[in-house]
Write an enzyme that holds these catalytic residues in place. Structure first.
Site, PDB file in Angstrom:
ATOM      1  N   GLU A 285      -8.231  -3.881   6.448  1.00  0.00           N
ATOM      2  CA  GLU A 285      -7.589  -4.099   7.750  1.00  0.00           C
ATOM      3  C   GLU A 285      -6.984  -2.825   8.321  1.00  0.00           C
ATOM      4  OE1 GLU A 285      -6.111  -4.474   4.925  1.00  0.00           O
ATOM      5  OE2 GLU A 285      -4.263  -3.363   5.332  1.00  0.00           O
TER       6      GLU A 285
ATOM      7  N   ARG B  28      -8.077   0.271   8.514  1.00  0.00           N
ATOM      8  CA  ARG B  28      -8.988   1.036   9.372  1.00  0.00           C
ATOM      9  C   ARG B  28      -9.171   0.358  10.730  1.00  0.00           C
ATOM     10  NH1 ARG B  28     -13.570   0.751   4.888  1.00  0.00           N
ATOM     11  NH2 ARG B  28     -11.649   0.728   3.659  1.00  0.00           N
TER      12      ARG B  28
ATOM     13  N   LYS C 216      -6.058 -10.835  -1.900  1.00  0.00           N
ATOM     14  CA  LYS C 216      -5.923  -9.955  -3.059  1.00  0.00           C
ATOM     15  C   LYS C 216      -5.551 -10.778  -4.286  1.00  0.00           C
ATOM     16  CE  LYS C 216      -4.224  -5.802  -0.649  1.00  0.00           C
ATOM     17  NZ  LYS C 216      -5.295  -4.873  -1.012  1.00  0.00           N
TER      18      LYS C 216
ATOM     19  N   ASP D 161      -9.625  -7.534   3.988  1.00  0.00           N
ATOM     20  CA  ASP D 161      -8.669  -6.666   3.295  1.00  0.00           C
ATOM     21  C   ASP D 161      -8.844  -5.197   3.706  1.00  0.00           C
ATOM     22  OD1 ASP D 161      -6.606  -6.024   1.624  1.00  0.00           O
ATOM     23  OD2 ASP D 161      -7.774  -6.180  -0.247  1.00  0.00           O
TER      24      ASP D 161
HETATM   25  N1  BES Z   1      -3.644  -1.479   1.542  1.00  0.00           N
HETATM   26  C1  BES Z   1      -4.870  -1.520   0.845  1.00  0.00           C
HETATM   27  C2  BES Z   1      -5.146  -0.265   0.011  1.00  0.00           C
HETATM   28  C3  BES Z   1      -4.220   0.023  -1.138  1.00  0.00           C
HETATM   29  C4  BES Z   1      -4.438  -0.542  -2.366  1.00  0.00           C
HETATM   30  C5  BES Z   1      -3.179   0.902  -0.990  1.00  0.00           C
HETATM   31  C6  BES Z   1      -3.612  -0.232  -3.431  1.00  0.00           C
HETATM   32  C7  BES Z   1      -2.357   1.212  -2.050  1.00  0.00           C
HETATM   33  C8  BES Z   1      -2.570   0.648  -3.272  1.00  0.00           C
HETATM   34  C9  BES Z   1      -6.031  -1.664   1.834  1.00  0.00           C
HETATM   35  O1  BES Z   1      -5.769  -2.388   2.980  1.00  0.00           O
HETATM   36  C10 BES Z   1      -7.125  -2.383   1.100  1.00  0.00           C
HETATM   37  O2  BES Z   1      -6.903  -3.477   0.709  1.00  0.00           O
HETATM   38  N2  BES Z   1      -8.248  -1.725   0.919  1.00  0.00           N
HETATM   39  C11 BES Z   1      -9.343  -2.299   0.225  1.00  0.00           C
HETATM   40  C12 BES Z   1     -10.602  -1.848   0.907  1.00  0.00           C
HETATM   41  C13 BES Z   1     -11.834  -2.576   0.439  1.00  0.00           C
HETATM   42  C14 BES Z   1     -11.775  -3.998   0.883  1.00  0.00           C
HETATM   43  C15 BES Z   1     -13.036  -1.875   1.009  1.00  0.00           C
HETATM   44  C16 BES Z   1      -9.315  -1.810  -1.229  1.00  0.00           C
HETATM   45  O3  BES Z   1      -8.895  -0.697  -1.480  1.00  0.00           O
HETATM   46  O4  BES Z   1      -9.691  -2.583  -2.097  1.00  0.00           O
HETATM   47 ZN    ZN Z   2      -3.756  -2.394   3.615  1.00  0.00          ZN
HETATM   48 ZN    ZN Z   3      -6.055  -4.488   2.757  1.00  0.00          ZN
END
Ligand code: BES
Ligand code: ZN
Ligand code: ZN
Length: 475
Positions: A327, A329, A255, A325
């Site tokens: 992860e 799911r 990230k 990222d």
């Molecule tokens: N934990 C994050 C989602 C998240 C982001 C929760 C901001 C709360 C605030 C999750 O694991 C994630 O990183 N999701 C990605 C998915 C993408 C790679 C398809 C996302 O949201 O960018």
């Molecule tokens: Zn996450």
């Molecule tokens: Zn993530």
């Protein structure tokens, strides 16, 4: 702060209490008369008074009182009840809501602060209460305490809240209740062939845990475990599954700096289901409940899982990791497969799953996804009643193509790389693992932290503990 009740009228109290007067005063002010202080709250009456407006009003009063360094507050229950303009929002409902929101608004995460706490608000006394009123106030306080427990769990920094500590905190919280906690370590997780949970956790020096919490308030079902599939019956449990990513760096799909800051809150779903089952057990609800928390840290190292890796999930289905990222799911897939052994009457998973849910809904509601339209309607209504607002997104077959893998059965993000409908893609991925039971997915990323105007402290919101309790009591 403690919440207390009395049958006395507000005028009979000693002057150490500041009286709350919710009036249509033009502005909020503290007024002194004969040594007795009254906090006059300006309150708009143009809008109808609803449970929604009540929540924010009560919270704003607490925040105002704290900013004024008031120590003891007194609330006249009859005046509170009279604010209601509807027949269904009874006196009891309002008093419970008052107690809940007083404690939720008062909460701050101060565990790591040294020195004296600066806000001296110590007591909220609710006057003119009979025995029935007291029961509602106590229920509200009990629920809020567990919302705040979920916040404590989530707010604890990632370095101190590892999968191992999350498991031991779950055990400690269940102590003294009828919740039985079993914690599976890496070896047992390997034995269960939870390849997705193992894959996500492999980059971290912190080993994964699989936390199982069981509460049989309606009596243990005769064939509770094992592989004999019985039909759903009245003793079948509601299974709550909570994402327990104790820190989400994104893995090798790292990230950006700003996005990683709050990612110790990525176990908020897990924290909420832990708090909810303990809350229900302490209320001695006559229901069967199971909470499952796959816990892992999504880290970057020489041992991290890679984009392109293929994981074999507990279900046997293979998953192509196109983005490390995504992860949440993955670990949920194994937990949702594990849930099958309970022959659940309903499975609800709760996860801070996608930033896309925030894009879709903003910060004021969690996204719910289910293929069961009756369940969708029920959950939306329970969300409204509880204060943990949820709003539906579709899980139509048209979206299924985006979960197809190129080299494995499914991919954890669309192979096209498209970001459109990201929250739905998360739900559609989970749908591959939930075909055997009634299921809804709550993407609580929008409610991980408060929205402007919520009158809540920085950090975790403790949602959707209130909704989960409603779900437990309803189904
Ligand atoms: N934990 C994050 C989602 C998240 C982001 C929760 C901001 C709360 C605030 C999750 O694991 C994630 O990183 N999701 C990605 C998915 C993408 C790679 C398809 C996302 O949201 O960018
Ligand atoms: Zn996450
Ligand atoms: Zn993530």
């Amino acid at each position: 702060m403690k919440i207390t009740t009395t049958s006395k009228s507000i005028t009979a109290l000693d002057p150490s209490f500041v009286r709350i007067a919710i009036r249509t005063a033009p502005y909020t002010r503290l007024q002194e008369k004969d040594g007795v202080y009254t906090l006059h709250i300006s309150h708009e009456t143009k809008e109808p008074f609803t449970l929604r407006t009540a929540r924010t009003l009560f919270r704003s009063i607490i925040r105002t009182a704290k900013s004024m360094k008031i120590e003891r507050l007194a609330w006249n229950s009859t005046e509170i009840a009279a604010l209601s303009t509807s027949d269904t929002d009874t006196r009891g409902v309002l008093l419970q809501l008052l107690a809940e929101n007083i404690l939720i608004a008062d909460y701050e995460f101060t565990h790591y602060k040294t020195g004296k706490i600066k806000h001296p608000l110590t007591e909220s006394l609710i006057t003119d209460c009979d025995a029935k009123d007291v029961a509602f106030v106590e229920r509200g306080a009990h629920i809020a305490t567990h919302v705040n427990i979920a916040r404590d769990l989530a707010n604890t920094p990632g370095g101190d809240m590892t999968p191992e500590t999350l498991a031991s905190r779950a055990k400690a919280l269940a102590k003294g209740s009828a919740v039985a906690v079993t914690v599976l370590g890496k070896k047992e997780i390997q034995k269960l062939q939870m390849g997705a949970l193992l894959g996500v956790s492999q980059g971290s020096t912190e080993e994964p845990r699989f936390i199982i919490m069981e509460y049989w308030g309606a009596g243990k079902p005769s064939i509770q475990k094992g592989h004999t599939r019985t039909a759903v019956n009245e003793k079948s449990p509601v299974v709550l599954v909570g994402k327990g990513v104790t820190f989400d760096t994104g893995g090798l799909n790292l990230k950006p700096s700003d996005a990683v800051l709050d990612m110790h809150l990525d176990m908020s779903g897990g924290g909420a289901v832990i708090a909810a089952i303990v809350c229900a057990a302490k209320l001695k609800v006559k229901k069967n409940i199971v909470a499952l928390i796959p816990a892992a840290e999504n880290m970057v190292s020489g041992e991290s899982y890679r984009p392109g890796d293929v994981l074999t999930t507990m279900s046997g289905k293979t998953v192509e990791v196109l983005n490390t990222d995504a992860e949440g799911r993955l670990i949920l897939a194994d937990a949702l497969t594990y849930a099958k052994r309970y022959t659940p009457k309903l499975v609800i998973d709760v996860a801070t799953l996608t930033g896309a849910a925030l894009v879709a809904l903003g910060q004021h509601a969690s996204a719910i996804m289910t293929k069961d339209t009756a369940l969708q309607t029920d959950l939306t209504r329970l969300g409204e009643e509880s204060g943990d607002y949820v709003w539906p997104l579709p899980l139509w077959n048209e979206y299924k193509q985006h979960t197809k893998g190129t080299f494995a059965d499914i991919a954890n993000i669309p192979s096209s790389g498209s970001r459109y409908g990201g929250a739905i893609n998360g739900g559609m991925f989970l749908a591959h693992f939930t075909e055997d039971y009634r299921w809804a997915h709550i993407d609580m990323a929008p409610r991980m932290t408060p929205a402007p105007g919520d009158h809540l402290a920085k950090g975790a919101t403790g949602e959707p503990v209130r909704l989960l309790l409603k779900i437990i009591e309803t189904f």
